[in-house]
Design an enzyme around this catalytic site. Sequence first.
Site, PDB file in Angstrom:
ATOM      1  N   HIS A  23       0.800  -1.081  -0.121  1.00  0.00           N
ATOM      2  CA  HIS A  23       0.148  -0.136   0.028  1.00  0.00           C
ATOM      3  C   HIS A  23       0.940   0.985  -0.082  1.00  0.00           C
ATOM      4  O   HIS A  23       1.335   1.826   0.842  1.00  0.00           O
ATOM      5  CB  HIS A  23      -1.049  -0.123   1.346  1.00  0.00           C
ATOM      6  CG  HIS A  23      -1.873   1.031   1.395  1.00  0.00           C
ATOM      7  ND1 HIS A  23      -3.212   1.080   2.151  1.00  0.00           N
ATOM      8  CD2 HIS A  23      -2.115   2.319   0.726  1.00  0.00           C
ATOM      9  CE1 HIS A  23      -3.552   2.246   2.143  1.00  0.00           C
ATOM     10  NE2 HIS A  23      -3.158   2.848   1.224  1.00  0.00           N
ATOM     11  N   HIS A  61       1.166   4.976  -2.393  1.00  0.00           N
ATOM     12  CA  HIS A  61       0.912   5.923  -3.538  1.00  0.00           C
ATOM     13  C   HIS A  61       2.040   6.607  -4.029  1.00  0.00           C
ATOM     14  O   HIS A  61       2.834   7.082  -3.098  1.00  0.00           O
ATOM     15  CB  HIS A  61      -0.085   6.875  -2.946  1.00  0.00           C
ATOM     16  CG  HIS A  61      -1.395   6.238  -2.267  1.00  0.00           C
ATOM     17  ND1 HIS A  61      -2.460   6.000  -2.860  1.00  0.00           N
ATOM     18  CD2 HIS A  61      -1.618   5.973  -1.083  1.00  0.00           C
ATOM     19  CE1 HIS A  61      -3.444   5.446  -2.189  1.00  0.00           C
ATOM     20  NE2 HIS A  61      -2.933   5.278  -1.010  1.00  0.00           N
ATOM     21  N   GLU A  72     -11.121   3.710   6.496  1.00  0.00           N
ATOM     22  CA  GLU A  72      -9.758   4.368   6.866  1.00  0.00           C
ATOM     23  C   GLU A  72     -10.591   5.461   7.765  1.00  0.00           C
ATOM     24  O   GLU A  72     -10.274   5.467   8.890  1.00  0.00           O
ATOM     25  CB  GLU A  72      -9.013   5.197   5.739  1.00  0.00           C
ATOM     26  CG  GLU A  72      -7.888   6.090   6.080  1.00  0.00           C
ATOM     27  CD  GLU A  72      -7.399   6.753   4.956  1.00  0.00           C
ATOM     28  OE1 GLU A  72      -7.918   6.495   3.877  1.00  0.00           O
ATOM     29  OE2 GLU A  72      -6.140   7.264   4.955  1.00  0.00           O
ATOM     30  N   ASP A 116       2.138   3.927   2.815  1.00  0.00           N
ATOM     31  CA  ASP A 116       0.942   4.756   2.127  1.00  0.00           C
ATOM     32  C   ASP A 116       1.399   5.984   1.543  1.00  0.00           C
ATOM     33  O   ASP A 116       1.631   5.790   0.419  1.00  0.00           O
ATOM     34  CB  ASP A 116      -0.135   5.253   3.485  1.00  0.00           C
ATOM     35  CG  ASP A 116      -1.634   5.845   2.870  1.00  0.00           C
ATOM     36  OD1 ASP A 116      -1.742   5.385   1.784  1.00  0.00           O
ATOM     37  OD2 ASP A 116      -2.199   6.214   3.786  1.00  0.00           O
ATOM     38  N   ASP A 117       2.038   7.200   2.215  1.00  0.00           N
ATOM     39  CA  ASP A 117       2.607   8.186   1.597  1.00  0.00           C
ATOM     40  C   ASP A 117       3.721   8.717   2.324  1.00  0.00           C
ATOM     41  O   ASP A 117       3.336   9.789   3.173  1.00  0.00           O
ATOM     42  CB  ASP A 117       1.324   9.450   1.355  1.00  0.00           C
ATOM     43  CG  ASP A 117       0.070   9.062   0.796  1.00  0.00           C
ATOM     44  OD1 ASP A 117       0.190   9.033  -0.674  1.00  0.00           O
ATOM     45  OD2 ASP A 117      -0.886   8.763   1.460  1.00  0.00           O
ATOM     46  N   HIS A 171      -9.847   1.190  -0.791  1.00  0.00           N
ATOM     47  CA  HIS A 171      -9.536   1.890   0.450  1.00  0.00           C
ATOM     48  C   HIS A 171     -10.842   1.890   1.096  1.00  0.00           C
ATOM     49  O   HIS A 171     -11.969   2.412   0.650  1.00  0.00           O
ATOM     50  CB  HIS A 171      -8.983   3.362   0.250  1.00  0.00           C
ATOM     51  CG  HIS A 171      -7.550   3.651   0.079  1.00  0.00           C
ATOM     52  ND1 HIS A 171      -7.000   2.903  -1.052  1.00  0.00           N
ATOM     53  CD2 HIS A 171      -6.715   4.564   0.783  1.00  0.00           C
ATOM     54  CE1 HIS A 171      -5.896   3.394  -1.029  1.00  0.00           C
ATOM     55  NE2 HIS A 171      -5.519   4.258  -0.100  1.00  0.00           N
TER      56      HIS A 171
HETATM   57  N1  ADE Z   1      -4.508   8.934  -1.493  1.00  0.00           N
HETATM   58  C1  ADE Z   1      -3.150   8.818  -1.026  1.00  0.00           C
HETATM   59  N2  ADE Z   1      -3.220   8.739   0.116  1.00  0.00           N
HETATM   60  C2  ADE Z   1      -4.582   8.365   0.324  1.00  0.00           C
HETATM   61  C3  ADE Z   1      -5.185   7.848   1.637  1.00  0.00           C
HETATM   62  N3  ADE Z   1      -4.458   7.720   2.721  1.00  0.00           N
HETATM   63  N4  ADE Z   1      -6.494   7.599   1.641  1.00  0.00           N
HETATM   64  C4  ADE Z   1      -7.170   7.928   0.313  1.00  0.00           C
HETATM   65  N5  ADE Z   1      -6.601   8.236  -0.612  1.00  0.00           N
HETATM   66  C5  ADE Z   1      -5.355   8.280  -0.605  1.00  0.00           C
HETATM   67 ZN    ZN Z   2      -3.636   4.785   0.982  1.00  0.00          ZN
END
Ligand code: ADE
Ligand code: ZN
Length: 358
Positions: A33, A35, A216, A294-295, A213
């Site tokens: 996971h 992005h 969350e 994630d990011d 997703h």
């Molecule tokens: N796009 C990038 N990160 C995300 C996240 N944590 N939740 C939803 N969309 C995303």
């Molecule tokens: Zn994500």
Amino acid sequence: MTTDNFTPIAEIPGTQQPASHEFLRAMPKAELHLHIDGALSPQLMFDLAARNKILLPYQDVAEIEKAYQFSDLQSFLDLYYQGAGVLQTEQDFYDLTWDYCEHCRADNILHTEISFDPQTHTERGIDFDIVIKGTLRALDDAKAEWGLSYALMLNMLRHLSAEKAMQTLQQALPWRDRICSIGLDSSELDHPPVKFEKVFAKAKEYGFKLVAHAGEEGPPEYIWQALNILKVDRIDHGVRADEDPALLDYLVKQQIALTVCPLSNVRLCVYEHMQQHNIMTLLEKGIKVTVNSDDPTYFGGYLNDNFVALAEAFELTQAQALRLAFNSFDASFISDSEKHLFFKKLADFATQFNAQTD
Ligand code: ADE
Ligand code: ZN
């Protein structure tokens, strides 16, 4: 050989010793996971802005870092989409992806399933092919240079219409053999999975794996919809499943994996502190949870940083860390024979690490 009747985790010599930072770093692992636009570092953002003559609303890297204070998912997404505006050319997408691949090497990520959101770029006039070509070229170079194993996932932006997602699915078809799955991300609240029922049905017909997703920020009902209506193979996040005991039972029975992102959840205020995170409770209940970043450049850490944060909050044992790493390979979209090669590497690592440090 299937993973259903074969439990190599039992053969991995995990111990109740604390998982040290060195153990966590050296442990073979997969990331499921991630992005790719969320791996844009402030420095690369500045470099690309200069290269493409784009004016950023920040004076320097420190100012960007200061701006990364989020109160919820949307407050992050607003900056994330703004940051992605510096990506213009195939080389930009290459540089972004290459930067992340280097982090895979440092963190001993042997297999990564990275997602890209083509609509973030096509909506502002960048060709789909520019995005995917730059991304794949970097992944192929990392595969050639040190054997990084990867799969590419395409995520639809759920704040946009289902019609636009369907058009994006059609744009992806010439790349069908290079894209393993279709997913759903962006603003979760008010955009339930059911909105994309037809898109996911079509994607399934085309033979893509499916993810979304869900849970969350959204309620457990969104996880049920992702499973029952979109028919996903895996849930991204899913931490709010713990509000619904029937859902937890279902996830255990069906062995549906959750790709959990601990630092992300704390930075987006799903939990106030890492100690409140439910990942270890879900693991104990028998849910196939995995750890992911994630990011990473927005949430203060790559994959190992997430493991270290868990180790500090929960005094992770080697056995728990190995279970999480095992799950990461097990929940991936690679073949069973490839999975077993990674399980073997994990078992060899555990044996050798303790033999060396005894
Ligand atoms: N796009 C990038 N990160 C995300 C996240 N944590 N939740 C939803 N969309 C995303
Ligand atoms: Zn994500």
